[in-house]
Enzyme design. Structure first.
Site, PDB file in Angstrom:
ATOM      1  CE1 TYR A  94      -3.986  -2.159   0.547  1.00  0.00           C
ATOM      2  CE2 TYR A  94      -2.539  -3.343   1.762  1.00  0.00           C
ATOM      3  CZ  TYR A  94      -3.582  -3.323   1.058  1.00  0.00           C
ATOM      4  OH  TYR A  94      -4.325  -4.342   1.079  1.00  0.00           O
ATOM      5  CG  ASN A 118     -10.446  -3.083  -8.416  1.00  0.00           C
ATOM      6  OD1 ASN A 118     -11.242  -2.743  -9.520  1.00  0.00           O
ATOM      7  ND2 ASN A 118      -9.478  -3.902  -8.605  1.00  0.00           N
ATOM      8  CB  CYS A 126      -7.230  -4.666  -5.918  1.00  0.00           C
ATOM      9  SG  CYS A 126      -8.627  -5.837  -6.138  1.00  0.00           S
ATOM     10  CG  HIS A 127      -4.828 -10.608  -7.555  1.00  0.00           C
ATOM     11  ND1 HIS A 127      -5.338  -9.791  -8.658  1.00  0.00           N
ATOM     12  CD2 HIS A 127      -3.801 -11.112  -7.838  1.00  0.00           C
ATOM     13  CE1 HIS A 127      -4.894 -10.445  -9.504  1.00  0.00           C
ATOM     14  NE2 HIS A 127      -3.865 -10.991  -9.124  1.00  0.00           N
ATOM     15  CD  GLU A 153      -1.302 -12.430 -11.061  1.00  0.00           C
ATOM     16  OE1 GLU A 153      -0.308 -11.854 -10.459  1.00  0.00           O
ATOM     17  OE2 GLU A 153      -2.353 -12.216 -11.091  1.00  0.00           O
TER      18      GLU A 153
END
Length: 162
Positions: A94, A118, A126-127, A153
């Site tokens: 953040y 979001n 946002c993950h 990912e």
């Protein structure tokens, strides 16, 4: 217009308005939360979104190419624009996002609030935002989903190393 697709993180409702994706919702869906119109899985934008998300979950797509129209304040949209710059398999804190916006670390909480609002998760990633100490923090879809997306990912990156 909207449609629902199956995914490894559960059913996802894809919402389109005026030729752009406006929301991706996790199940259970909150019907009545916003007007979404009739179901129509055959609009070009929803067909493209369903295909690209399927490719993403299969590990074959690392970037999305969809028209997006997330509804939010100017601040929220600026945060979401920064999220689009976090690459596949990468994470940011953040505080990192606040710094990219020219703000101090004190803005981290406001970044977190915008991140949580979001309306187009996964596509606006946002993950990929985690705590400063590397821990998983809140996610509108739940931490289990966030963990699964981050693991999805990371697998191709791990495969490339061995």
């Amino acid at each position: 217009m909207w449609t629902v697709i199956e995914s490894p993180i559960g059913p996802l409702r894809l919402v389109e308005q005026d030729g752009a994706i406006t929301a991706i919702e996790f199940s259970p869906f909150r019907d009545g939360a916003r007007p979404i119109g009739p179901e129509d899985p055959d609009t070009p934008v929803l067909v493209a979104a369903a295909r690209q998300l399927t490719e993403y979950f299969a590990g074959d797509r690392h970037e999305f190419d969809l028209p997006l129209a997330p509804a939010g304040s100017a601040w929220q949209r600026s945060v979401w624009a920064q999220l689009l710059g976090i690459g596949y398999g990468e994470t940011a804190s953040y505080g990192d996002i606040a710094a990219r916006l020219g703000k101090t670390n004190a803005a981290s909480r406001a970044v977190g609030t915008a991140n949580g609002a979001n309306p187009i998760p996964i596509v606006i990633p946002c993950h990929r935002v985690i705590g400063a100490n590397g821990t998983l923090t809140g996610y509108a879809g739940g931490l289990d989903r966030k963990q699964l997306l981050l693991e999805l990912e990371s697998e191709p990156l791990q495969d490339a190393l061995f």
